[in-house]
Design a protein around this motif. Structure first.
Motif, short mmCIF file in Angstrom:
data_model
loop_
_atom_site.label_atom_id
_atom_site.label_comp_id
_atom_site.label_asym_id
_atom_site.label_seq_id
_atom_site.Cartn_x
_atom_site.Cartn_y
_atom_site.Cartn_z
N GLU A 165 0.81 -1.21 0.00
CA GLU A 165 0.00 0.00 0.00
C GLU A 165 0.85 1.27 0.00
OE1 GLU A 165 -3.33 0.18 -0.21
OE2 GLU A 165 -3.41 -2.01 -0.42
N GLY A 166 2.16 1.11 0.03
CA GLY A 166 3.04 2.27 0.04
C GLY A 166 3.00 3.02 1.35
N LEU A 167 2.70 2.33 2.44
CA LEU A 167 2.62 2.97 3.75
C LEU A 167 3.88 2.76 4.59
CD1 LEU A 167 -1.10 2.21 4.65
CD2 LEU A 167 -0.12 4.38 3.88
N ALA A 168 4.85 2.07 4.02
CA ALA A 168 6.11 1.86 4.72
C ALA A 168 7.24 1.70 3.71
CB ALA A 168 6.04 0.62 5.62
N TYR A 169 8.41 2.18 4.10
CA TYR A 169 9.62 1.96 3.32
C TYR A 169 10.17 0.56 3.61
CZ TYR A 169 10.23 7.03 2.38
OH TYR A 169 10.09 8.33 1.95
N PRO A 170 10.97 0.01 2.72
CA PRO A 170 11.67 -1.23 3.04
C PRO A 170 12.87 -0.97 3.95
CG PRO A 170 12.24 -0.53 0.82
CD PRO A 170 11.21 0.45 1.33
N ALA A 171 13.16 -1.93 4.78
CA ALA A 171 14.37 -1.91 5.60
C ALA A 171 14.79 -3.36 5.78
CB ALA A 171 14.12 -1.23 6.95
N PHE A 172 15.74 -3.80 4.98
CA PHE A 172 16.10 -5.21 4.93
C PHE A 172 17.38 -5.46 5.73
CE2 PHE A 172 14.02 -5.20 0.49
CZ PHE A 172 12.76 -5.37 1.06
N TYR A 173 17.27 -6.31 6.73
CA TYR A 173 18.43 -6.69 7.55
C TYR A 173 18.96 -8.05 7.11
CZ TYR A 173 17.92 -2.73 10.68
OH TYR A 173 17.89 -1.45 11.20
N ALA A 174 20.17 -8.33 7.50
CA ALA A 174 20.84 -9.55 7.06
C ALA A 174 20.18 -10.81 7.61
CB ALA A 174 22.32 -9.51 7.47
N THR A 175 19.31 -10.67 8.60
CA THR A 175 18.61 -11.82 9.17
C THR A 175 17.43 -12.26 8.30
OG1 THR A 175 17.42 -10.22 10.54
CG2 THR A 175 19.27 -11.38 11.56
N LEU A 176 17.07 -11.49 7.28
CA LEU A 176 15.97 -11.82 6.39
C LEU A 176 16.48 -12.70 5.25
CD1 LEU A 176 12.94 -11.23 5.59
CD2 LEU A 176 13.86 -9.40 4.14
N PRO A 177 15.85 -13.86 5.01
CA PRO A 177 16.29 -14.71 3.89
C PRO A 177 16.26 -13.96 2.57
CG PRO A 177 14.78 -15.91 5.32
CD PRO A 177 14.77 -14.48 5.79
N ALA A 178 17.23 -14.26 1.71
CA ALA A 178 17.38 -13.54 0.45
C ALA A 178 16.16 -13.67 -0.44
CB ALA A 178 18.62 -14.03 -0.29
N SER A 179 15.52 -14.84 -0.46
CA SER A 179 14.36 -15.03 -1.32
C SER A 179 13.21 -14.13 -0.89
CB SER A 179 13.91 -16.50 -1.30
OG SER A 179 13.55 -16.90 0.02
N LEU A 180 13.01 -13.97 0.41
CA LEU A 180 11.95 -13.09 0.90
C LEU A 180 12.31 -11.63 0.66
CD1 LEU A 180 10.97 -14.85 4.26
CD2 LEU A 180 10.06 -15.20 1.94
N ARG A 181 13.57 -11.31 0.80
CA ARG A 181 14.01 -9.93 0.53
C ARG A 181 13.71 -9.56 -0.93
NH1 ARG A 181 19.53 -10.32 0.64
NH2 ARG A 181 19.54 -10.33 -1.62
N THR A 182 14.06 -10.44 -1.85
CA THR A 182 13.83 -10.17 -3.26
C THR A 182 12.34 -10.02 -3.54
OG1 THR A 182 15.82 -11.42 -3.87
CG2 THR A 182 14.17 -11.08 -5.59
N HIS A 183 11.54 -10.87 -2.94
CA HIS A 183 10.09 -10.81 -3.14
C HIS A 183 9.52 -9.49 -2.62
CE1 HIS A 183 6.00 -12.30 -3.47
NE2 HIS A 183 5.79 -12.05 -2.20
N LEU A 184 9.92 -9.08 -1.43
CA LEU A 184 9.39 -7.85 -0.85
C LEU A 184 9.95 -6.61 -1.56
CD1 LEU A 184 9.51 -8.96 2.87
CD2 LEU A 184 7.45 -8.40 1.57
#
Length: 307
Positions: A165-184
């Motif tokens: 919905e564009g109500l939050a910016y992304p903030a990806f930390y190293a604890t997030l799996p790469a596949s989920l990071r790419t998807h988000l």
């Protein structure tokens, strides 16, 4: 990567102490787990134990960073900040929520003070908060189950909806799996392309600089919240421009100049590598989904896992 499923209650108001209750915002909500021992056993990348008591623990939504409704006696642009907060509460099932006029971050009334839900978590952050994806209702799995989190289940989370919905910016930390990071990251890019939510007014990003003459002006702007949280203490200390901002960042690699992995370059860097600041102008030079942030390191000798 597997996540631990934690059943419990999301809590937004203490009936006995309403003016001392939680302060939910667009990416944080109080959670009272059914089994606190499960929280105690989570991974602690920064060595910090969970900040949990009888009323619960703050659950920080993984992967997103909403505009600040309150931070060190400041805030970001409140229309966007409150929109994210209100959407999160709605997604979790809360209705009829009002806030005190003289304490605008504390819930005065609500149809429900707490509501059933669950968190899929893989750890505790440096502030002792529970990090995870949050969901309303009770899941099919038992409390404490190991859940392999895939893209479809992430899409059901409040986290993903807020990003879509564009109500939050992304903030990806190293604890997030790469596949989920790419998807988000794809969801974030789509929301930005559609100029959804905060993206209509976003500034201090690769599309343009923000002019910030003082702390009051900063609070009226829409920008990546982590950059905002770096600017607040710098300006609050009396700085009148950004001449010394780069040196100020570099002076503390834990609390200011976070280590990053720059995905487009395939190399390690720090926060100062993605920020341009001169005069009264400041700008994030790389979109926030294009780098990965390292969690604060654990102090020497402090374990990151419980026995």
């Amino acid at each position: 990567m597997s996540y631990t499923l934690l059943r419990g209650l999301f809590v937004i108001r203490y009936p006995d102490l309403p003016r001392q209750g939680p302060e939910p915002d667009g990416d944080t909500v109080k959670f009272r787990p059914d089994s606190p021992a499960l929280v105690e056993g989570l991974h602690r990348p920064s060595g910090t134990p969970p900040d949990i008591n009888a009323r619960g623990i703050s659950a920080r939504l993984e992967s997103i960073d909403a505009l600040e409704t309150h931070f060190s006696e400041t805030h970001q642009e409140l229309v966007g900040a409150n929109a994210a907060r209100d959407m999160l509460l709605e997604l979790l099932g809360f209705t009829g929520v009002t806030f005190f006029e003289d304490h605008p971050n504390k819930v005065e009334t609500a149809d429900q003070d707490s509501i059933r839900g669950y968190v899929l978590s893989n750890g505790i952050d440096a502030n002792g908060r529970l990090i995870g994806f949050v969901y309303p209702g009770d899941p099919d799995e038992p409390d404490g189950a190991d859940v392999y989190l895939n893209e479809a289940r992430v899409d059901d989370s409040a986290n993903a909806t807020l990003m879509e919905e564009g109500l939050a910016y992304p903030a990806f930390y190293a604890t997030l799996p790469a596949s989920l990071r790419t998807h988000l990251a794809g969801k974030s890019r789509a929301a930005r392309a559609a100029q959804a939510g905060l993206w209509r007014n976003s500034t201090a990003d690769p599309n343009g600089k923000a002019t910030v003459p003082n702390l009051n002006a900063l609070q009226q702007l829409v920008m990546w919240p982590k950059l905002f949280r770096r600017l607040v203490p710098y300006l609050a200390a009396g700085a009148t421009d950004f001449t010394n901002f780069d040196a100020w960042l570099r002076a503390d690699t834990v609390h200011r100049d976070d280590p990053l992995f720059l995905l487009d370059r395939g190399e390690y860097g720090n926060m100062h590598d993605v920020i341009s600041a001169a005069g009264n102008d400041v700008q994030l030079t790389v979109w926030p989904e294009e780098f990965v942030i390292s969690p604060d390191p654990a102090p020497p000798g402090v374990p990151t896992r419980t026995p």
